[in-house]
Design a protein around this motif. Structure first.
Motif, short mmCIF file in Angstrom:
data_model
loop_
_atom_site.label_atom_id
_atom_site.label_comp_id
_atom_site.label_asym_id
_atom_site.label_seq_id
_atom_site.Cartn_x
_atom_site.Cartn_y
_atom_site.Cartn_z
N GLU A 280 0.81 -1.22 0.00
CA GLU A 280 0.00 0.00 0.00
C GLU A 280 0.84 1.27 0.00
O GLU A 280 0.32 2.35 0.11
N SER B 41 -3.05 -3.33 4.80
CA SER B 41 -4.43 -3.64 4.42
C SER B 41 -4.42 -5.12 4.05
O SER B 41 -3.37 -5.66 3.77
N GLN C 184 -5.04 -6.42 1.37
CA GLN C 184 -5.19 -6.39 -0.09
C GLN C 184 -5.01 -7.75 -0.77
O GLN C 184 -5.88 -8.24 -1.45
N LYS D 40 -7.50 -10.52 0.29
CA LYS D 40 -8.88 -10.45 -0.23
C LYS D 40 -8.91 -10.85 -1.69
O LYS D 40 -9.88 -11.44 -2.15
N ARG E 14 -0.14 1.40 9.44
CA ARG E 14 0.76 2.06 8.51
C ARG E 14 1.70 2.98 9.28
O ARG E 14 1.26 3.85 10.01
N GLN F 229 -10.63 -0.35 8.71
CA GLN F 229 -11.21 -0.29 7.37
C GLN F 229 -12.40 -1.23 7.26
O GLN F 229 -12.43 -2.27 7.91
N ASP G 104 -13.26 -3.46 4.61
CA ASP G 104 -12.52 -3.93 3.44
C ASP G 104 -13.40 -4.89 2.65
O ASP G 104 -13.96 -5.83 3.23
N HIS H 106 -2.36 3.95 -6.88
CA HIS H 106 -3.16 3.21 -5.90
C HIS H 106 -2.29 2.08 -5.34
O HIS H 106 -1.64 2.25 -4.33
N HIS H 107 -2.27 0.95 -5.97
CA HIS H 107 -1.27 -0.09 -5.67
C HIS H 107 -1.01 -0.87 -6.94
O HIS H 107 -1.78 -0.74 -7.91
N GLY I 156 -11.60 4.03 -1.03
CA GLY I 156 -10.88 3.95 -2.29
C GLY I 156 -10.77 2.50 -2.71
O GLY I 156 -10.78 1.60 -1.87
N GLY I 157 -10.69 2.29 -4.00
CA GLY I 157 -10.55 0.91 -4.46
C GLY I 157 -10.32 0.87 -5.94
O GLY I 157 -10.12 1.91 -6.59
N SER I 158 -10.35 -0.32 -6.49
CA SER I 158 -10.10 -0.48 -7.92
C SER I 158 -10.53 -1.85 -8.40
O SER I 158 -10.76 -2.76 -7.60
N ARG J 225 -9.04 -5.03 -10.24
CA ARG J 225 -7.66 -5.54 -10.21
C ARG J 225 -7.26 -6.14 -11.55
O ARG J 225 -8.11 -6.49 -12.37
N GLY K 140 -12.56 -4.26 -5.81
CA GLY K 140 -13.08 -3.99 -4.47
C GLY K 140 -12.87 -2.57 -4.04
O GLY K 140 -12.52 -1.69 -4.83
N ILE K 141 -13.06 -2.39 -2.76
CA ILE K 141 -13.01 -1.04 -2.19
C ILE K 141 -12.73 -1.18 -0.70
O ILE K 141 -13.02 -2.23 -0.12
N ALA K 142 -12.13 -0.16 -0.12
CA ALA K 142 -11.96 -0.17 1.34
C ALA K 142 -12.35 1.20 1.88
O ALA K 142 -11.92 2.23 1.35
N1 ASP Z 1 -6.35 -1.87 -0.20
C1 ASP Z 1 -6.77 -0.59 -0.66
C2 ASP Z 1 -6.52 0.44 0.42
O1 ASP Z 1 -6.33 0.09 1.58
C3 ASP Z 1 -8.22 -0.54 -0.99
C4 ASP Z 1 -8.58 -1.37 -2.18
O2 ASP Z 1 -7.93 -1.27 -3.23
O3 ASP Z 1 -9.57 -2.10 -2.07
O4 ASP Z 1 -6.53 1.61 0.14
#
Ligand code: ASP
Length: 589
Positions: A178, A200, A202, A205, A224, A238, A240, A448-449, A485-487, A489, A530-532
């Motif tokens: 992250e 997270s 991430q 999930k 963090r 979160q 998540d 994002h990641h 926030g999320g995306s 994948r 997904g989203i968190a």
């Molecule tokens: N893991 C991401 C975050 O903590 C959220 C996500 O992409 O679902 O921001």
């Protein structure tokens, strides 16, 4: 709800006029104690409410003498009769009755609290943090934590009903991607080896999606180790979530419904449908990727209007923007100087100018001189200013300059009281760039990641113009705060590898960091996303609290410490030895 116990028949929030005549036993804390003309009045408090208890000298002299020993926050048990109160208090639900006491047991005495435990306390933040357990007895904190509980329950129920499974993931793991620093945990059994606490869940999930669970959620603590920034906590909660076989709209629609239902259920507030604003529009109009859309004051691009008139600062700038300031024409010179000073300290953009429009135009800077009165007036109108207003003009590199205008927009709106109170406006910011360029390290980094999918239509740009590639990433913003926030994948290994290559992550490095995950991707990964949610932030916004510390039971303070525990703290030489650790003094700051 059964609240009757060995110590009480009722709670302090329960009794009403219809209970008059009943014999009851109450327990609680003596919140306020007053002695007046031979009568001791005690406001007996527990989580459920406050009930007035009376000890009258004329009824029972001994009991009265005993009651005089009660002090603030003593824990007492009172037996007595419910009777109608003469001076009713319409502000509390129990305000029509009181207890005529016939027996008193002091269950525990209390030291005098170092600050008052009222709605508004005289205690400063640091003192309250040190005695957090007392601060938590105050009504605002009780309300906040009870609301938090309700939001937690609502979330669990809502997501379960939608078919999301609440699945747990480990805390002792290896790094997660992250982008912040990890908190690490030394291993006693494996000298020199460390676990990391999850930033997270991430990758877990995403693994659940590979495992076929289809819909996952977890209300989970994340860790963090970031530098101290406004209103961040090193550990936070979160919501998540991850879903399989979804595109962006599936995720956004689901969570728009979730948030809308939460506001309705818990605040009886009807949110308007969430607009979806591209990142670029957010930056151009609001100077922020978390735009506060409760009010106007939109930024206008005036680059073309002001360039080519021979003024170097404008001509040499990538971008020139204007921000309208409602009522700005009547502001004092001092105010303008303050804002200029403020923004100069925040951002090093070369140009800060303004034009005020009373009857006449007045300007700081050469704008009227270079454009002429008439064209300047047109520029003001284009920038959505009217007579009586002003505009601020800033010039410089695009991102820096719009961001500075965005910062000023928020700051000025707060100062001038332009932001409507008691309104909530939610929106999704979408179409973020996949990468941003890290100038210091001279390389691309994921916005994002690294598991975020590029837009299908932009995949070809990965080879030619990575900066232009948009991501299937989204943020939820409420009242100018990023709440989630999320995306979607990447589920295609070839694209994943390409992204790693672009990020300058060698195959060995990627293998070492996420080898297990890259392998998993090869076993039938479904399209997923997904989203968190930052749960603390969501709670704070719904409650109108300025800081997430107000909705966390035991938060760290602004310096990232726990003043109550006095942590972080050194550990004993024995512990260090057992963990195979040595403290190198010179490395400590
Ligand atoms: N893991 C991401 C975050 O903590 C959220 C996500 O992409 O679902 O921001």
């Amino acid at each position: 709800m059964n609240t009757k116990t060995a110590y009480r028949t009722h709670t302090c929030g329960e009794l009403r006029l219809s209970d008059v005549g009943k014999r009851v036993v109450l327990v609680g804390w003596a919140r306020r104690v007053r002695t007046l003309g031979g009568v001791v009045f005690v406001d007996l408090w527990d989580r459920y409410g406050i009930t007035q208890v009376i000890f009258n000298q004329q009824w029972d002299k001994d009991l009265y003498e005993q009651a005089k020993k009660i002090d603030r926050e003593f824990v007492i048990q009172v037996e007595g009769e419910v009777r109608e109160r003469e001076n009713k208090n319409p502000n509390i639900p129990t305000g029509e009755i009181e207890i005529k006491a016939s027996k008193l047991t002091i269950l525990n005495i209390s030291k005098l609290p170092p600050f008052t435990l009222e709605e508004h306390t005289d205690g400063g933040e640091e003192l309250r943090a040190k005695y957090r357990y007392l601060d938590l007895r105050r009504p605002p904190m009780q309300r906040n934590l009870i609301f938090r509980h309700k939001l937690l329950q609502f979330t669990r129920n809502w997501l379960s009903k939608e078919g999301f499974l609440e699945l747990e993931t480990p805390f002792l793991i290896k790094s997660t991607p992250e982008g912040a620093r990890d908190f690490v945990v030394p291993s006693r059994l494996y000298p020199g080896h460390f676990f990391a606490l999850p930033q997270s869940p991430q990758l877990f999930k995403q693994l659940f999606m590979i495992s076929g669970y289809d819909k996952y959620f977890q209300i989970v603590r994340c860790f963090r180790d970031e530098d101290l920034r406004a209103d961040r906590q090193p550990e936070f909660t979160q919501i998540d979530c991850e879903m399989s076989f979804v595109d962006e709209n599936d995720v956004l629609n689901t969570f728009e419904r979730f948030v809308t239902d939460a506001f309705k259920e818990l605040l009886n507030y009807d949110l308007e449908p969430f607009i979806r604003m591209p990142y670029e529009e957010a930056m151009n109009k609001y100077g922020s990727d978390k735009p506060d859309v409760r009010f106007g004051m939109l930024i206008t691009d005036i680059t073309k209007d002001v360039q080519g008139h021979g003024f170097k600062v404008f001509d040499n700038s990538e971008y020139v923007g204007a921000l309208p300031v409602p009522g700005g024409a009547t502001l004092s010179r001092k105010k303008w100087d303050q804002w200029e000073e403020y923004i100069k300290q925040m951002a090093d953009v070369p140009g800060f100018f303004y034009v005020t429009w009373k009857e006449e135009l007045k300007a700081k800077g050469p704008i009227i001189k270079i454009l002429g009165e008439e064209t300047t007036r047109e520029l003001l109108i284009k920038s959505k200013a009217q007579q009586g207003d002003a505009i601020i003009i800033m010039a410089g590199p695009w991102e820096k300059t719009v961001s500075a205008l965005g910062t000023l927009r928020m700051n000025i709106a707060k100062e001038l009281n332009i932001i409507p109170k008691d309104t909530f406006k939610a929106l999704f910011v979408v179409d973020f760039p996949l990468f941003s360029w890290n100038e210091e390290e001279n390389r691309w980094e994921p916005n994002h990641h690294p598991f975020t999918s590029p837009k299908d239509t932009d995949i070809h740009l990965l080879d030619t113009d990575p900066g232009q590639v948009k991501a299937k990433a989204y943020d939820l913003v409420i009242n100018g705060v990023e709440v989630a926030g999320g995306s979607i994948r990447i589920h295609d290994q070839k694209i994943q590898q390409k992204i790693f290559d672009l990020l300058g992550l060698s195959r060995e490095e990627a293998q070492q960091k996420f080898g297990f995950f890259l392998e998993a991707l090869q076993y039938g990964t479904p399209p997923h996303g997904g989203i968190a949610f930052g749960f603390d932030r969501l709670t704070a916004i719904m409650l109108g609290e300025e800081t997430i510390r107000s909705v966390i039971a035991f938060p760290k303070n602004k310096s990232g410490r726990d003043p109550m525990l006095d942590a972080p703290a050194p550990i004993s030489p024995e512990q260090l030895k057992e963990l195979h650790l040595k403290i190198v003094e010179s490395d400590r700051e």
